[in-house]
Write a protein that holds these residues in place. Structure first.
Motif, PDB file in Angstrom:
ATOM      1  N   UNK A 169      -5.610   0.246  -1.059  1.00 15.47           N
ATOM      2  CA  UNK A 169      -5.214  -0.880  -1.918  1.00 15.47           C
ATOM      3  C   UNK A 169      -4.396  -0.378  -3.099  1.00 15.47           C
ATOM      4  N   UNK A 170      -3.255  -1.025  -3.352  1.00 13.80           N
ATOM      5  CA  UNK A 170      -2.302  -0.528  -4.341  1.00 13.80           C
ATOM      6  C   UNK A 170      -1.896  -1.640  -5.296  1.00 13.80           C
ATOM      7  N   UNK A 171      -1.855  -1.308  -6.570  1.00 15.22           N
ATOM      8  CA  UNK A 171      -1.481  -2.273  -7.597  1.00 15.22           C
ATOM      9  C   UNK A 171      -0.430  -1.683  -8.526  1.00 15.22           C
ATOM     10  N   UNK A 172       0.408  -2.578  -9.064  1.00 16.13           N
ATOM     11  CA  UNK A 172       1.463  -2.214 -10.009  1.00 16.13           C
ATOM     12  C   UNK A 172       1.090  -2.777 -11.370  1.00 16.13           C
ATOM     13  N   UNK A 217       3.682   1.374 -13.327  1.00 14.55           N
ATOM     14  CA  UNK A 217       2.849   2.396 -12.706  1.00 14.55           C
ATOM     15  C   UNK A 217       2.256   1.805 -11.427  1.00 14.55           C
ATOM     16  N   UNK A 218       2.529   2.439 -10.297  1.00  9.76           N
ATOM     17  CA  UNK A 218       2.132   1.910  -8.994  1.00  9.76           C
ATOM     18  C   UNK A 218       1.225   2.921  -8.304  1.00  9.76           C
ATOM     19  N   UNK A 219       0.011   2.509  -7.982  1.00  8.20           N
ATOM     20  CA  UNK A 219      -0.900   3.457  -7.348  1.00  8.20           C
ATOM     21  C   UNK A 219      -2.161   2.789  -6.828  1.00  8.20           C
ATOM     22  N   UNK A 275      -1.380  10.893  -5.739  1.00  2.00           N
ATOM     23  CA  UNK A 275      -0.003  10.594  -6.133  1.00  2.00           C
ATOM     24  C   UNK A 275       0.146   9.120  -6.486  1.00  2.00           C
ATOM     25  N   UNK A 276       1.147   8.825  -7.307  1.00  2.49           N
ATOM     26  CA  UNK A 276       1.516   7.461  -7.674  1.00  2.49           C
ATOM     27  C   UNK A 276       3.038   7.385  -7.681  1.00  2.49           C
ATOM     28  N   UNK A 277       3.552   6.216  -8.014  1.00  2.00           N
ATOM     29  CA  UNK A 277       4.978   6.047  -8.250  1.00  2.00           C
ATOM     30  C   UNK A 277       5.169   5.378  -9.600  1.00  2.00           C
ATOM     31  N   UNK A 278       6.279   5.711 -10.266  1.00  2.00           N
ATOM     32  CA  UNK A 278       6.616   5.089 -11.539  1.00  2.00           C
ATOM     33  C   UNK A 278       8.063   4.604 -11.499  1.00  2.00           C
ATOM     34  N   UNK A 335       0.808  -1.218   0.000  1.00  2.47           N
ATOM     35  CA  UNK A 335       0.000   0.000   0.000  1.00  2.47           C
ATOM     36  C   UNK A 335       0.842   1.270   0.000  1.00  2.47           C
ATOM     37  N   UNK A 336       0.417   2.251  -0.808  1.00  2.00           N
ATOM     38  CA  UNK A 336       1.076   3.561  -0.803  1.00  2.00           C
ATOM     39  C   UNK A 336       0.823   4.289   0.514  1.00  2.00           C
TER      40      UNK A 336
END
Length: 326
Positions: free
Chosen positions: A120-123, A274-276, A258-261, A114-115
């Motif tokens: 809930x977080x998925x890549x 892409x993670x968010x 926000x997300x992460x890449x 999880x961010x």
């Protein structure tokens, strides 16, 4: 006809998921389009959405995802939407890692840590990546448009074009003129000599070497809270143009959160993770008319997931307010 749907969002980029396997009657291309025009209207009783994510069987992956925008057009990919479909399929099939078929690629998806607490977080994999003008398509003198001046777009900015596989035009701006962005985007998504099929336009502000803020005008939608493929493409261009360690994730802030890449360089080129968040807002049941132009809500059950997400989004907004240069 009765349709069950799920309202979801990734970075407040919101959609309805409709699983075609659960429908009484198969959908046609026109009925999918009419459903999007109907349900995505912001005046609708369910609140509308940026698009509909249709889930169906696949011969090459766990399932297939199609993306129909709010204007009835089809997008080749949607990163924010894919995260929510990944979660839907993961819970339905009791799997944590698998593949999903999209218009132009079969992509890896997986549950991620999880961010933020309760989010809930998925890549999801974002590919294929191409800078060739034919992939966009783009009418341009050179084979690629990378960090170049285009006087017709702006007298001061430079632009890069990349497909992931949705077409994106990206400019790093300081300060940001979002009114200029809207004017340019509107033109490039109407009759213009450069992008015959339109293009997603992102203005990006670099906060530091590993952190950016992205605001996107989406083709077929307009300004949205976030665009997953735009954030992925912007992260790639941030690494290529502004440096930083390729092995480190890029923190991407947007109007919706926000997300992460994570950018990867391979022998074939580039791929992006892409993670968010993959937030479920509510489940609903509707009755749809025979021509798919009218619908009535007969049941709606909300979740409590928005509380945790809004807490994270609020923290993101405060961070941007402190670090963004207007």
């Amino acid at each position: 006809m009765i349709i069950n749907l799920k309202k979801v969002h990734g970075s407040s980029n919101d959609f309805y998921i409709i699983d075609e396997n659960g429908l009484e009657t198969p959908l046609t291309e026109e009925s999918r389009r009419q459903l999007a025009l109907n349900l995505c209207d912001r005046e609708h009783d369910l609140g509308g959405a940026d698009g509909i994510l249709y889930v169906s069987d696949s011969e090459v992956a766990l399932a297939k995802m199609r993306v129909i925008n709010s204007d009835g057009s089809e997008a080749s990919m949607c990163g924010n939407g894919l995260r929510t479909v990944a979660r839907y399929l993961a819970e339905k099939a009791d799997k944590k890692q698998f593949k999903v078929e999209t218009m132009k690629a079969v992509l890896n998806v997986a549950e991620d840590k999880p961010l933020a607490q309760g989010v809930p977080t998925y890549c999801v994999e974002i590919s294929p990546v191409s800078f060739e003008k034919e992939s966009l398509p783009l009418n341009w003198t050179a084979s690629q448009l990378i960090d170049a001046e285009v006087p017709a777009f702006s007298e001061t900015l430079t632009y890069s074009a990349v497909s992931v596989p949705n077409p994106h035009l990206i400019s790093f701006v300081e300060p940001a003129d979002f009114a200029e962005q809207e004017q340019l985007s509107t033109w490039l998504n109407s009759d213009n000599p450069y992008f015959p099929d339109g293009v997603n336009v992102s203005y990006v502000q670099a906060i530091d070497s590993d952190t950016i803020f992205v605001k996107t005008f989406e083709r077929g939608v307009g300004f949205t809270n976030a665009c997953g493929t735009a954030m992925s493409a912007s992260s790639l261009m941030a690494r290529l143009l502004n440096g930083g360690e390729m092995t480190k994730k890029v923190d991407v802030y947007n109007p919706g959160g926000r997300v992460q890449c994570q950018v990867y360089q391979t022998d074939e080129g580039y791929t992006i993770d892409l993670i968010g968040n993959a937030t479920f807002s509510f489940d609903a049941k509707i009755v749809i008319s025979e021509d798919f132009k009218k619908s009535t809500v007969i049941e709606q059950v909300k979740t409590d997931e928005e509380i945790a997400y809004q807490k994270m989004a609020g923290e993101a907004a405060r961070f941007v307010a402190e670090h963004q240069h207007a």
